[in-house]
Structure formats: structure tokens, C-alpha cells
Design an enzyme around this catalytic site. Structure first.
Site, PDB file in Angstrom:
ATOM      1  N   LYS B 189       0.868  -1.186   0.000  1.00 55.25           N
ATOM      2  CA  LYS B 189       0.000   0.000   0.000  1.00 55.25           C
ATOM      3  C   LYS B 189       0.904   1.235   0.000  1.00 55.25           C
ATOM      4  CE  LYS B 189      -3.955   0.471   0.506  1.00 55.25           C
ATOM      5  NZ  LYS B 189      -4.952   0.591  -0.610  1.00 55.25           N
ATOM      6  N   HIS B 318     -10.466  -6.976  -4.876  1.00 54.60           N
ATOM      7  CA  HIS B 318     -10.131  -5.923  -3.921  1.00 54.60           C
ATOM      8  C   HIS B 318     -10.659  -6.301  -2.545  1.00 54.60           C
ATOM      9  CE1 HIS B 318     -11.859  -2.286  -1.869  1.00 54.60           C
ATOM     10  NE2 HIS B 318     -10.595  -1.969  -1.877  1.00 54.60           N
TER      11      HIS B 318
END
Lengths: 420, 420
Positions: B189, B318
Site C-alpha cells: 500500500k 479488492h
């Protein structure tokens, strides 16, 4: 619950001398009836084409399905891919070579698998497919120019529709269709005569049926330039609901779309998922006439409908000559598709025979009611199956050939495209 | 069999101080647990967001579902559309206004409906969805930069992952993830630090895991120009498997796609069927990270996968912070999608708590095995549900706000985009 046996039975049934761009229908139409039998004796039904290639593929796949669960649709797909061959489906090149043969085979068995699922669960197929958004599915009157009778058809009387080669005769055909079945939409199979003649037929139909949505399908028999020339006549007074396959290729349809003033429909140029990217790129068609028989089954039809919804492409359904198994399948899936915005095509009124028990499914008010029994809601009439299979063995036709049939009337017949 | 009662219970569970482009995760993540109860007592489970808007919609829909068959997914859709409102879905303008709220609500209940279908039929959900093409679904290690502990978090010890703000600390986090769960793919991330710093972290990960596919997700935190500047570094030695959402809009992703030398992935710019036409037109993304929670459920996810297959767009999944209900749902549908070609994202290792009976679902060899019980194959731990609901009541958080949380560390925090 596992699959214990699979049977594929070719059948033939009477078909009138209906005219199209290739020629004329032969006296017998071919289909295959698929039976998938569970170890507890339940039988799921499917229906597909009856040509040699399809029969060959279905026969070669049969054995691989024994032992599968009828819920394993991905397993079915895997078996079909393994047997039919062609290029692997990598997910990046789609459709690969062999796609249509595979999609056709998957569809034939998928309907039978789903029929079994419904029978096992005691649920009608439309419930298994997500639930019905309508309790009947609308179909359109499918009009053909036709000869009075077949050539060289010993022992068989002419059908009772008579000759339909003039505007007046076509209006008569339409009146009978509408009176007997209550159809609200009308489709004219074109590509037979000069476009100006067929448009005059459309105008006669418009006068006889002032509010019915009209369509014409020349089956790709017109050139782009011919289509451009007749577009003002087709557009006048909103004559057409949509124009189906005026030209024969996707690129040509893209050309026509640039000047067409009504939606363009197709069951000829966008007939696999792999055709959709270019279709979208060209904005070549606004209505896809889906057909679960070659798009890969009922769930594939739902995928296609979602693609249509996503890209603003209307969805309806295409038809070949077929029996009640396919009509039931079309009706179940059609009931679950919210964006089925056009009445569907069916040849069903042209077929006198039927292989399902209880005879032909009724069409009332132009609609087929949702079968409510478990699964497809239709069962086989085994005597009829035996009789129609005997027809197949006797009729001698193994691959549909409308060109050869037309040469019986006109030995010089040579349907080059575009015809007009 | 009809639906007799519907319950929606908001829950909160501990979440570590994970950093992203907006700020930092709060100490509690919110979700909702959906229970759809049949008249015979069977309970189907779903899981969705726990924010006020979603909870309000789910609560308003509940009553309309009583009396429906759990097979009537179109009836569910109709109820959701009637209650949530927004523009009608005409099939020609798609997605209409209100689409995301409706898709989210449909998904929440659809999973519970499908769970019930599976329980009624005695079939695991993947069989209902067409059959599994794999018996386990791969997930990736989802790495975050993180603080050691939350600010103002009385009574709670810091999580045991420690501070991760350096390359070395991130390699340590990755090693623990890979050792504990066997992940084969690694996602970082990003959007937290300068791109050059994060790329240096990627290089450290590459050295530590020479063959693991690597990804970075700056959550739209980079400008097109920044992305252009760092592209050579991202491309060097095939560092990245794909680049996820470097920029924040579809048009910008289309710009990046012109010079990107690896696939672009998204869960931010193509998040509804209505975004797909423009996505295709721009060739803006090559991988869609689907999420059944907002795409409209498991069947919608299959539609999306078919669209991906049709247009040559890869499919993965996701994840937000979630419980085992969603992990089971993702795993079932993921197993049925032939073109699921990338390991899926999951936050699951970051969550210590669990609302399903038997505790957390195991991730082994980087994969979740297909649950084999009927339906989803997971059931509720009612004590855990009561405890997590108590957390919700006590924690005071009603809408996730990573910005507000970050301001506890940096009162001047203002995450304008693009951040870099």
C-alpha cells in the site's frame, strides 16, 4: 447425484418452403435432442443443431460427462474444451479458434444440466437463474416469403400457409399469425426480393397493422450502398423498429450505423463474446439478437445481457427452426433478463411437430407463459422422439443446404452476397 | 420456503494503525453482518460496510424482503431499487444515479440469499455458482506502512506488528506475512511517502523475495507527471506485476496507460458497470480488482469477469477490512472464475477478531481452501457477534475517517490529491 448416461438423438421435422437470402428451406429441418440422465433416473433435456459437425462434437463429449455433478457447469466447460479442442482460452485472446463449436456444445448440455438442477431442487429454471422479472416472454410474428409447396416431396401435402410472394399474400400471412398467436411485433425475413419490393411489403404491413413494431432482416443481403439508398424509405414515418443485418460483415454494419436513423440489430456479425470489443468500437449494432445455442448457454446469455446493459446495447433473441425444449429454455432465460427490451424471434409457428409431451407450447397474446414445472418444465414424448428420429434417418438430409434446395426451382441459383 | 426475518447488525473490530494516502486507519473498523432467516429457521449470512449510509439503506430494505423466496434474486433487486431510489435503470443510461448504493445493498443480501440457496440444496456456494475451476483461491500479502500504536487508545495494547516506516521494517513485515500465511504475491500500500522512497521499499522487497510478483497501490496519490517520472524505476528489471491506481481518475489512468510499461490495475476508477465503456475506450486499465460488495454481488462479479474476458481485462479482487463471511464469499466466487489470473487482495491477516464460528479461516500456502459446507460454509459465533456489536456501540465511530485519525498525529494533516 452424478450423471450416469448421456444420449444425443438427431431428429428431423417438416419445415415449409420458406425463402431467404440463401435460397429456400428444405422439407426437413434438423435438430438434436440431448438427454442427460442422472444415476437416480432423472433426465435433463437440451436441444441443439442437427448438422453433422454438431452431432459429432456432442457425441464425442458425451462420455466425458458421465460422473460429473449436474451442478458442475465449469466441469462441463472443461470437458467440452478438452474434447472439441481448438485454441486454449487464455482470457486474453477471445474468442480463440474453436470457440463457436465449443460454445454450441456447452449450450446443448448446459440447458440439460440446468434442467436437472431444477428437477433436483424442485425449482423452475427461471428461479434458478435469478428469478423472473416477467411472467411471460413476448415473441414476434416471423414472416417469410414462401413457395406454395416443396419440390420433389413425395407423399407430403403442401403446408396450409399457401404461396406468399406478393404484398397482399404477406399481409394475409401476417393476419393469420396475429390472429392465431396474438403477436404484437412483426418481423419480415428479407433479402429475397429487391429491397424496394420488400419495403413495399413493409408498407402494406404498416397499413394493415398501424401500431405494430415492424422489422426487416435481409440476412446481410444488401450492400452498404444499397442500404444507404433505401434508408430514407426505411426511415419514413418511423416504419421500422429496427433494421436487422442489412449487410453481412461487422465492418459494413459499422458503415451503415453512420447513416442509419433507426437501431441496427444482428444475429450475424456479433455472434460471440470475442466480437463485442469491435462491435462497441464501431458502434455497429444497437440490438444483439442473442441465441443461447451458440452464445454458450443460458448463463452466457445472462452475461451477454449484462454486457448489453453496460454498453447500452438492446437485447432480444434469435431463433432457428426449433422444438419446445428450446422455446422453454428461451422463455426461462428471457424472463430473467431485465433489459430484454424487444419481442423475441421464433420460428415455432412454422413447425407443426413437437417432441415434448403434451404437444406444442401455447403462444397467447404473442407471449409464452413461463413454464412452472421444475427445471425446464417440459418432458419428452418418447413416441414423438422415435418418430422424429425415424424422420432423420429417412429424410437423407445431414447438413442444412438452402442453396441446393433452391436449385431444384432454379438450377442457375447462385446466392452471391451482397445479393442487392 | 420464504424469508421470515432479516437482521442487520453493525459490528466493530480492532484495526491496526495502517497508513494510506488519506491518513491512518482508526482503532476500530466497521462492518455489518446480515442475517436472512427463512421460515424454517435456516439463516443465510452476508457482510457489508458498517457506515451509516449503508446501514440506513440495509435497514430500510429489510422489511421488503420478508416473504420473498431466497431464489428470487431479481425480486431482491426490485426491492432494493424500490427502497433505495435514485434514477431508474432503463438499460440505456447505466449506471444511473444511486447505482452504487443499490449495488452495495443488493450484494449484502445476495450473498445471504445464495447462502440460503446452498443450505436448502445441500450444495456449497461455488457449486451453485457454476462449479469450481480451482480448489483454493490465492491471496497476496497486503503490506502497509504503519505506526507502532494508535493515539488515544485507552486500555488497548499496541498490535504485535510494531512500527513499519523503513524499508527494513517493511521487509520484516513481509517476511512475517509470508512465513505465517505462505503468500506468493506481495502488494505494498503506497501513497504514504514520496514515490522514490516507496520504490526503494519495493526494491528491498525484491531483494528479499526475488521471485514474488510485486505490486504497489498509491490509491491515486500520484499525479500523471509523477507517474511518468518514476515509470522507468517501476519498470526496471520487471519490478512490478502491475501498478494499481497511481492516479485518481479514469481519464488520468488513460493518460498513464499511454506510457506505462506494465499492466495498470484499479479498484478506484472502474467500480461500476457504467464505467466500463469509457475504461475500454481509453484502454485505461488492464486489471480490474473486483469487489462483490460494491459491484452488486457474486453473480455480478461473474458478469464482470466475463466482461473482463471479453475485453482482455484481467480480473482480481479488492478488499477492505473484513470478516470471514466476506472471505468465504470471495473464495467461493473466485473459485468459479476461470480468468481470475492474479492473487486477490485481503486485509484478513490484519484482523485479529472473527465473527464466524470456529475462528479465523486459515490461509495456507497463500490460499484459502474452498469451504465445503452447504452455502457459504461458515456460521455465526453469536457470542462473538454480540461482543463485536458491543464494540460498535462503544467505539463511537460511525463513519470511517482516516483523515481525522491522522490529525491526531499531525494536526495540520490535509491529504490533498494528488499528494505527490
Amino acid at each position: 447425484m452424478r450423471i450416469a448416461a448421456v444420449r444425443v438423438t438427431p431428429i428431423a421435422f417438416r419445415d415449409p418452403p420458406l425463402l431467404n437470402v440463401w435460397g429456400v428451406h428444405e422439407p426437413w429441418a434438423l435438430r438434436s435432442v440431448i438427454e442427460v440422465e442422472l444415476d437416480d433416473g432423472k433426465v435433463g433435456l437440451g436441444e441443439s443443431y442437427g448438422d453433422l459437425e454438431t452431432l459429432g462434437n456432442l457425441d464425442r463429449i458425451k462420455g466425458a460427462l458421465v460422473g460429473l455433478s449436474p451442478f458442475d457447469l465449469n466441469g462441463l466447460m472443461k470437458s467440452v474444451y478438452a474434447v472439441v479442442g481448438g485454441e486454449p482460452d487464455t482470457g486474453s485472446t477471445f474468442p480463440p479458434k474453436g470457440d463457436k463449436a465449443r460454445a454450441t456444445a456447452v449450450a446443448a448440455f448446459e440447458v440439460a444440466f440446468l434442467d436437472l438442477q431444477g428437477q433436483i431442487l424442485g425449482l423452475p429454471l427461471h428461479e434458478l437463474l435469478g428469478g423472473a422479472v416477467r411472467d411471460r416472454v413476448p415473441y414476434s410474428a416471423y414472416l417469410f416469403y414462401k413457395f406454395e409447396k416443396h419440390k420433389e416431396d413425395p407423399g407430403y401435402p403442401a403446408d396450409d400457409w399457401g404461396e406468399v410472394l406478393t404484398h397482399e399474400q404477406m399481409v394475409g400471412e401476417a393476419r393469420r399469425m396475429v390472429e392465431e398467436y396474438g403477436f404484437g411485433s412483426i418481423k419480415l425475413k428479407g433479402g429475397v426480393f429487391e429491397p424496394d419490393f420488400e419495403i413495399e411489403t413493409l408498407r402494406a404491413l404498416r397499413r394493415a397493422f398501424p401500431t405494430a413494431p415492424l422489422r426487416i432482416d435481409p440476412n446481410g443481403g444488401w450492400s452498404v450502398e444499397t442500404t444507404r439508398r433505401v434508408m430514407p424509405q426505411l426511415a419514413a414515418d418511423g416504419l421500422l423498429e429496427y433494421l436487422e443485418d442489412p449487410t453481412g460483415t461487422l465492418e459494413e454494419m459499422g458503415e451503415v450505423a453512420k447513416f442509419a436513423t433507426m437501431p441496427l440489430a444482428t444475429n450475424m456479425v456479433t455472434i460471440a463474446f470475442g466480437h463485442i470489443p469491435r462491435t462497441v468500437e464501431l458502434n455497429a449494432v444497437q440490438v444483439i439478437l442473442s441465441d443461447h445455442h451458440y452464445w454458450g448457454g443460458l448463463r452466457a446469455t445472462q452475461h451477454l445481457a449484462m454486457i448489453g446493459r453496460t454498453f447500452g446495447i438492446g437485447i432480444s433473441m434469435h431463433s432457428n427452426s426449433h422444438m419446445g425444449i428450446s422455446l422453454a429454455a428461451m422463455t426461462h432465460v428471457g424472463a430473467t433478463i431485465p433489459n430484454l427490451v424487444y419481442a423475441c424471434d421464433t420460428h415455432y409457428p412454422w413447425q407443426e411437430d413437437e417432441v415434448t409431451a403434451g404437444g406444442k407450447l401455447p403462444i397467447k397474446g404473442g407471449c409464452v407463459e413461463l413454464p412452472q414445472g421444475p427445471g425446464l418444465g417440459v418432458t419428452l414424448d418418447r413416441d414423438a422422439l422415435a418418430r422424429l428420429h425415424r424422420n432423420y434417418l429417412d429424410c437423407g438430409i445431414r447438413v442444412r443446404d438452402d442453396v441446393k434446395e433452391m436449385r431444384k426451382y432454379d438450377p442457375s441459383w447462385n446466392p452471391k452476397k451482397p445479393r442487392f
